[in-house]
Design an enzyme around this catalytic site. Structure first.
Site, PDB file in Angstrom:
ATOM      1  N   ASN A 219     -28.800  10.885  -9.326  1.00  0.00           N
ATOM      2  CA  ASN A 219     -28.613   9.765  -8.389  1.00  0.00           C
ATOM      3  C   ASN A 219     -29.459   8.583  -8.848  1.00  0.00           C
ATOM      4  OD1 ASN A 219     -31.307  10.088  -7.367  1.00  0.00           O
ATOM      5  ND2 ASN A 219     -30.564  11.807  -6.145  1.00  0.00           N
TER       6      ASN A 219
ATOM      7  N   LYS B  76     -33.472  14.995  11.188  1.00  0.00           N
ATOM      8  CA  LYS B  76     -34.198  15.592  10.054  1.00  0.00           C
ATOM      9  C   LYS B  76     -35.590  16.067  10.469  1.00  0.00           C
ATOM     10  CE  LYS B  76     -33.092  14.113   5.358  1.00  0.00           C
ATOM     11  NZ  LYS B  76     -33.426  13.217   4.270  1.00  0.00           N
TER      12      LYS B  76
ATOM     13  N   LYS C 150     -19.812  22.082 -24.771  1.00  0.00           N
ATOM     14  CA  LYS C 150     -19.338  20.793 -24.266  1.00  0.00           C
ATOM     15  C   LYS C 150     -17.896  20.936 -23.766  1.00  0.00           C
ATOM     16  CE  LYS C 150     -18.388  16.101 -25.622  1.00  0.00           C
ATOM     17  NZ  LYS C 150     -18.131  15.192 -26.705  1.00  0.00           N
TER      18      LYS C 150
ATOM     19  N   PHE D  56     -38.609  11.650   3.594  1.00  0.00           N
ATOM     20  CA  PHE D  56     -37.944  10.347   3.470  1.00  0.00           C
ATOM     21  C   PHE D  56     -36.482  10.531   3.815  1.00  0.00           C
ATOM     22  CE2 PHE D  56     -40.546   7.028   1.424  1.00  0.00           C
ATOM     23  CZ  PHE D  56     -41.737   7.731   1.356  1.00  0.00           C
TER      24      PHE D  56
END
Ligand SMILES: Cc1cc2nc3c(=O)[nH]c(=O)nc-3n(C[C@H](O)[C@H](O)[C@H](O)COP(=O)(O)O)c2cc1C
Length: 396
Positions: free
Chosen positions: A208, A335, A287, A321
């Site tokens: 990310n 949370k 791969k 966070f």
């Protein structure tokens, strides 16, 4: 920030002496009183007048010069110093102090001071690597003298390598650290930072946009406050902060295991990282060849690190966070409850100048009693201070 602080700055004979001018200017801007002592060699690089004008104090070079007022100057400066900085510090001055030589104003004053002495070495790479120099530096370190690590790069002599004096801004930061209240002394803190990555095949992975900047800023601020800090970091482009143990991890499971190593012995866990919630179910050992049509990769859930440690939590303070794109506050409150957190730092990552990759953040802190505090846009360093102030309140 440094008002009422007396800094004695020793300037020795290296090219980086010109950078000491910037150090004086920065210290003065922070309100410090600066007295400069130069070696004779240093005056070949920069004139005493430059330091005199910037420090607004007389500059001393010669121990036997006619005194401007009657006092034994090396003793009075030695006593006056709250901190003694030598920048740039030549191989010569470090060698002299390590061997008890006091043959000029600077060496004699250093020898006479009880203040903390900090060297910012600057020299050619071969000089810096010379075992005689290393031995002198190690000897001084064991005696309580401190060294601000030089940087690597292109040196004034044209060589590349270690030995470039630390930047004036970093030297001043180091000095500031000495006067920051050591409010987290004897506290052990784990901070996580950055993204995690999960492999798809030997050449591809998912991740990310987390930069790690927030977590690194918290780790650095906690260190300044005297904490024993362990930074568990996913892959980032950030430099390893000085004096902080950094454990590099790639995957979410590796991050969880790294925290687990320390969890029982820590006081605080601050989870500023953005670990991936999912990983590919199968990692191909070859791969994956491109084919016509689409490719489906099945993702499976990674463990929820915060929830995991929320269950194990005993005395530890747990800070999370919440980087959200919608319903920021509602999601953050959920949370806190689900993961047994003390407080959460929530932000909307779709807002400009907040969240991933930005140098600033716009956060809301919500605690487990339902208190909600909104903060305006600020640097991640400023937000780190606010977060650690909240941690300190909980610790006390
Ligand atoms: C142009 C020039 C640049 C120098 N730069 C450095 C330096 O960066 N670091 C260092 O240790 N010595 C350097 N030296 C050598 C020192 O000036 C020399 O060792 C001197 O004796 C140091 O004296 P001091 O430590 O009393 O200032 C340089 C010398 C010259 C001529």
């Amino acid at each position: 920030m440094l008002s009422n602080v007396n800094i004695v700055l020793g300037v020795t004979g290296g090219i980086a002496a010109y950078k000491a001018v910037d150090v004086v200017s920065r210290l003065k801007k922070l309100g410090a009183n600066v007295d400069v002592i130069m070696t004779k060699s240093a005056t070949k690089f920069v004139t005493p007048l430059t330091f005199q004008s910037l420090s607004q104090n007389l500059v001393t070079v010669d121990m036997f010069a006619e005194p401007k007022k009657w006092e034994v100057e090396h003793i009075s400066l030695a006593q006056k110093a709250d901190i003694f900085l030598v920048a740039p510090a030549t191989a010569n001055i470090i060698g002299k102090i390590a061997n008890g030589i006091a043959d000029d104003m600077l060496t004699t004053t250093i020898m006479a001071t009880k203040a903390k002495v900090i060297f910012a070495p600057a020299m050619n790479t071969n000089m810096y690597r010379n075992p005689i120099f290393k031995e002198n530096m190690e000897k001084l370190k064991t005696l309580g003298y401190e060294f601000i690590k030089p940087a690597s790069g292109r040196l004034a002599c044209g060589d590349y390598g270690e030995g470039k004096m630390a930047e004036p801004a970093d030297i001043v930061e180091y000095i500031k650290m000495h006067f920051t209240k050591r409010t987290l002394l004897n506290k052990k803190i784990v901070v996580t930072a950055g993204p995690t990555i999960e492999k798809i095949d030997p050449v591809r992975y998912i991740t990310n946009f987390s930069s790690g900047k927030m977590g690194y800023a918290i780790a650095i601020e906690a260190k300044k406050r005297g904490a024993d800090v362990i930074l568990i970091s996913g892959p980032t482009n950030l430099d390893k902060p000085d004096g902080i143990k950094v454990i590099n991890v790639n995957t979410t499971i590796e991050m969880l295991k790294a925290i687990e190593e320390y969890f029982d012995e820590i006081d605080v866990l601050i989870k500023a990282a953005a670990p991936l919630d999912y990983r590919p179910e199968v990692v191909s050992d070859k791969k994956i060849k491109k084919q016509d049509g689409s490719l489906n990769i099945k993702l499976v859930r990674n463990p929820d690190i915060l929830a995991y440690f929320g269950k194990l939590k005993k005395k530890q303070i747990l800070v999370g966070f919440a980087a959200e794109t919608n319903d920021v506050i509602e999601n953050a409150i959920k949370k806190i409850r689900n993961k047994n957190l003390d407080f959460i730092v929530a932000n909307d990552v779709t807002v400009k100048n907040a969240g991933f990759r930005s140098n600033t953040n716009i956060a809301t802190i919500i605690d487990n009693k339902g208190n909600v505090n909104d903060y305006p846009q600020m640097s991640k360093e400023e937000l780190a201070k606010i977060i650690l102030d909240r941690v300190e309140e909980l610790l006390s």
